[in-house]
Design a protein around this motif. Structure first.
Motif, PDB file in Angstrom:
ATOM      1  N   ASP A   1       0.923  -1.195  -0.020  1.00 31.75           N
ATOM      2  CA  ASP A   1       0.163  -0.084   0.002  1.00 31.75           C
ATOM      3  C   ASP A   1       1.087   1.176  -0.028  1.00 31.75           C
ATOM      4  N   VAL A   2       2.012   1.345   0.738  1.00 30.41           N
ATOM      5  CA  VAL A   2       2.827   2.501   0.879  1.00 30.41           C
ATOM      6  C   VAL A   2       3.523   2.611  -0.728  1.00 30.41           C
ATOM      7  N   ILE A   3       3.803   1.679  -1.436  1.00 33.34           N
ATOM      8  CA  ILE A   3       4.380   1.599  -2.908  1.00 33.34           C
ATOM      9  C   ILE A   3       3.182   2.333  -3.663  1.00 33.34           C
ATOM     10  N   ILE A   4       1.893   1.509  -3.838  1.00 33.47           N
ATOM     11  CA  ILE A   4       0.972   2.134  -4.549  1.00 33.47           C
ATOM     12  C   ILE A   4       0.613   3.422  -4.323  1.00 33.47           C
ATOM     13  N   GLN A   5       0.715   3.850  -3.077  1.00 35.69           N
ATOM     14  CA  GLN A   5       0.244   5.341  -2.675  1.00 35.69           C
ATOM     15  C   GLN A   5       1.299   6.319  -3.072  1.00 35.69           C
ATOM     16  N   THR A   6       2.741   5.785  -3.176  1.00 29.06           N
ATOM     17  CA  THR A   6       3.989   6.765  -3.430  1.00 29.06           C
ATOM     18  C   THR A   6       3.537   6.951  -5.213  1.00 29.06           C
ATOM     19  N   PHE A   7       3.153   5.829  -5.811  1.00 31.26           N
ATOM     20  CA  PHE A   7       3.074   5.680  -7.384  1.00 31.26           C
ATOM     21  C   PHE A   7       1.788   6.907  -7.440  1.00 31.26           C
ATOM     22  N   ARG A   8       0.773   6.627  -6.902  1.00 34.27           N
ATOM     23  CA  ARG A   8      -0.282   7.570  -7.223  1.00 34.27           C
ATOM     24  C   ARG A   8      -0.079   9.022  -6.853  1.00 34.27           C
ATOM     25  N   ALA A   9       0.707   9.619  -6.003  1.00 36.45           N
ATOM     26  CA  ALA A   9       1.077  10.544  -5.534  1.00 36.45           C
ATOM     27  C   ALA A   9       2.377  11.001  -6.642  1.00 36.45           C
ATOM     28  N   ASN A  10       3.120  10.401  -7.216  1.00 37.43           N
ATOM     29  CA  ASN A  10       4.304  10.664  -7.928  1.00 37.43           C
ATOM     30  C   ASN A  10       4.011   9.870  -9.278  1.00 37.43           C
ATOM     31  N   PRO A  11       2.860  10.324 -10.436  1.00 36.26           N
ATOM     32  CA  PRO A  11       3.019   9.595 -11.484  1.00 36.26           C
ATOM     33  C   PRO A  11       4.093   9.866 -12.485  1.00 36.26           C
ATOM     34  N   ASP A  12       4.931  10.959 -12.204  1.00 33.30           N
ATOM     35  CA  ASP A  12       6.134  10.763 -13.021  1.00 33.30           C
ATOM     36  C   ASP A  12       7.128   9.494 -12.867  1.00 33.30           C
ATOM     37  N   LEU A  13       6.830   8.752 -11.849  1.00 32.43           N
ATOM     38  CA  LEU A  13       7.554   7.880 -11.667  1.00 32.43           C
ATOM     39  C   LEU A  13       7.868   6.827 -12.598  1.00 32.43           C
ATOM     40  N   THR A  14       6.767   6.613 -13.577  1.00 38.46           N
ATOM     41  CA  THR A  14       6.463   5.755 -14.518  1.00 38.46           C
ATOM     42  C   THR A  14       7.284   5.879 -15.499  1.00 38.46           C
ATOM     43  N   LEU A  15       7.948   7.280 -15.982  1.00 39.80           N
ATOM     44  CA  LEU A  15       8.706   7.958 -16.763  1.00 39.80           C
ATOM     45  C   LEU A  15      10.081   7.546 -16.619  1.00 39.80           C
ATOM     46  N   ARG A  16      10.608   6.927 -15.417  1.00 40.20           N
ATOM     47  CA  ARG A  16      11.663   6.571 -15.203  1.00 40.20           C
ATOM     48  C   ARG A  16      11.901   5.105 -15.786  1.00 40.20           C
ATOM     49  N   LYS A  17      13.219   5.040 -16.488  1.00 40.96           N
ATOM     50  CA  LYS A  17      13.488   3.649 -17.162  1.00 40.96           C
ATOM     51  C   LYS A  17      13.690   2.556 -16.217  1.00 40.96           C
ATOM     52  N   ASP A  18      14.476   2.994 -15.118  1.00 38.31           N
ATOM     53  CA  ASP A  18      14.688   1.627 -13.991  1.00 38.31           C
ATOM     54  C   ASP A  18      13.548   1.342 -13.354  1.00 38.31           C
ATOM     55  N   VAL A  19      12.470   2.318 -13.281  1.00 36.91           N
ATOM     56  CA  VAL A  19      10.965   1.883 -12.557  1.00 36.91           C
ATOM     57  C   VAL A  19      10.348   0.972 -13.703  1.00 36.91           C
ATOM     58  N   GLU A  20      10.324   1.632 -15.156  1.00 41.10           N
ATOM     59  CA  GLU A  20       9.720   0.700 -15.865  1.00 41.10           C
ATOM     60  C   GLU A  20      10.260  -0.689 -16.021  1.00 41.10           C
ATOM     61  N   LEU A  21      11.477  -0.776 -15.853  1.00 39.23           N
ATOM     62  CA  LEU A  21      11.953  -2.155 -16.050  1.00 39.23           C
ATOM     63  C   LEU A  21      11.799  -3.002 -14.718  1.00 39.23           C
ATOM     64  N   ALA A  22      11.610  -2.398 -13.541  1.00 42.86           N
ATOM     65  CA  ALA A  22      11.054  -3.031 -12.485  1.00 42.86           C
ATOM     66  C   ALA A  22       9.786  -3.757 -12.449  1.00 42.86           C
TER      67      ALA A  22
END
Length: 271
Positions: free
Chosen positions: A228-249
């Motif tokens: 839930d902490v991780i999902i809330q972090t992605f919800r509050a920071n949508p730009d995380l999905t633009l990071r290549k390392d995050v996309e790979l993970a």
């Protein structure tokens, strides 16, 4: 089995710990010591399949009710900055005797026993007897630091978590997993709290995507502590999905990808 000590054997170290203390804070260790298992006969609990750093933090918590805020051993500091190999693991293998730590309860009992042996003590002052069985001991919720007379974690540097630039997201995810495995509810709650605090401070850290993978791969779907902490972090920071390392993970972690898909679609992440 020794009524006082039990040995926790990790891949890099052997920890001789107070049986009553460990069993009072872990349902798993309590069952292993009391039931007719091999561990109860040998006095040795094999943790060699677990991450050795997580084991060290777990043992530190069992004695101090905290981790990553205690003095680090020289060996543990070195191995955190160097890649490990089978040869180097054998060379750095160590045996830490945590039984040398004088627990507050043990200190009180020792003082009582010394008083009982002192011929200068009047008999009527010795009426307050203590049960010398550690198995029946009730340990305090908060250990008294001054009662610890020797710390087997060879103190060479103090590393308060809040004063260190390096992120510990992956460490907290591993500690959370080992706390769940060995049923240490207090450590699990503490690891979640530390993980949530760190994720706000080290959101841009390259450790973030790896910690997300670790959290999702070492917990079940119904365990929402870190998820839930991780999902809330992605919800509050949508730009995380633009990071290549995050996309790979995300690509390599189907359960995380599925929950992010449900979140983006406006559906409940977990049902």
């Amino acid at each position: 089995m020794d009524s006082v000590n039990v040995e926790l054997l990790s891949a890099l170290a052997s920890y001789s710990v107070h049986r009553a203390l460990v069993c009072s804070r872990s349902e798993f260790f309590d069952a292993a010591c009391r039931n007719p298992f091999k561990e109860s006969e040998t006095g040795v609990i094999d943790l060699t399949e677990d991450d050795p750093e997580a084991v060290e933090h777990m043992v530190n918590y069992l004695y101090h009710l905290d981790y990553l805020k205690k003095p680090l051993s020289r060996r543990s500091s070195q191995r955190s900055s160097r890649p490990s190999s089978p040869t180097s693991r054998r060379q750095r293998s160590k045996k830490l005797n945590l039984a040398l730590i004088e627990d507050p309860l043990l200190a009180t009992m020792a003082a009582a026993n010394q008083s009982a042996r002192d011929p200068m003590t009047p008999p009527d002052e010795q009426a307050n007897h203590f049960d010398d069985s550690l198995d029946s001991a009730k340990f305090p919720d908060t250990p008294l630091e001054e009662a610890f007379q020797e710390d087997p974690f060879e103190a060479v540097e103090t590393e308060p978590e809040t004063a260190v630039e390096k992120a510990h997201l992956l460490t907290h995810a591993k500690v959370y997993a080992i706390a769940e495995k060995y049923a240490i509810s207090g450590l699990k709650a503490l690891a979640r709290k530390k993980f949530a605090q760190q994720i706000e401070v080290h959101l841009s850290s390259p450790e973030f995507p790896e910690a997300c993978q670790e959290a999702y791969e070492t917990t079940v779907d119904s365990d929402r502590g870190l998820r839930d902490v991780i999902i809330q972090t992605f919800r509050a920071n949508p730009d995380l999905t633009l990071r290549k390392d995050v996309e790979l993970a995300v690509r390599e972690t189907p359960s995380l990808a599925f929950e992010l898909f449900r979140m983006a679609s406006g559906m409940p992440v977990f049902t």
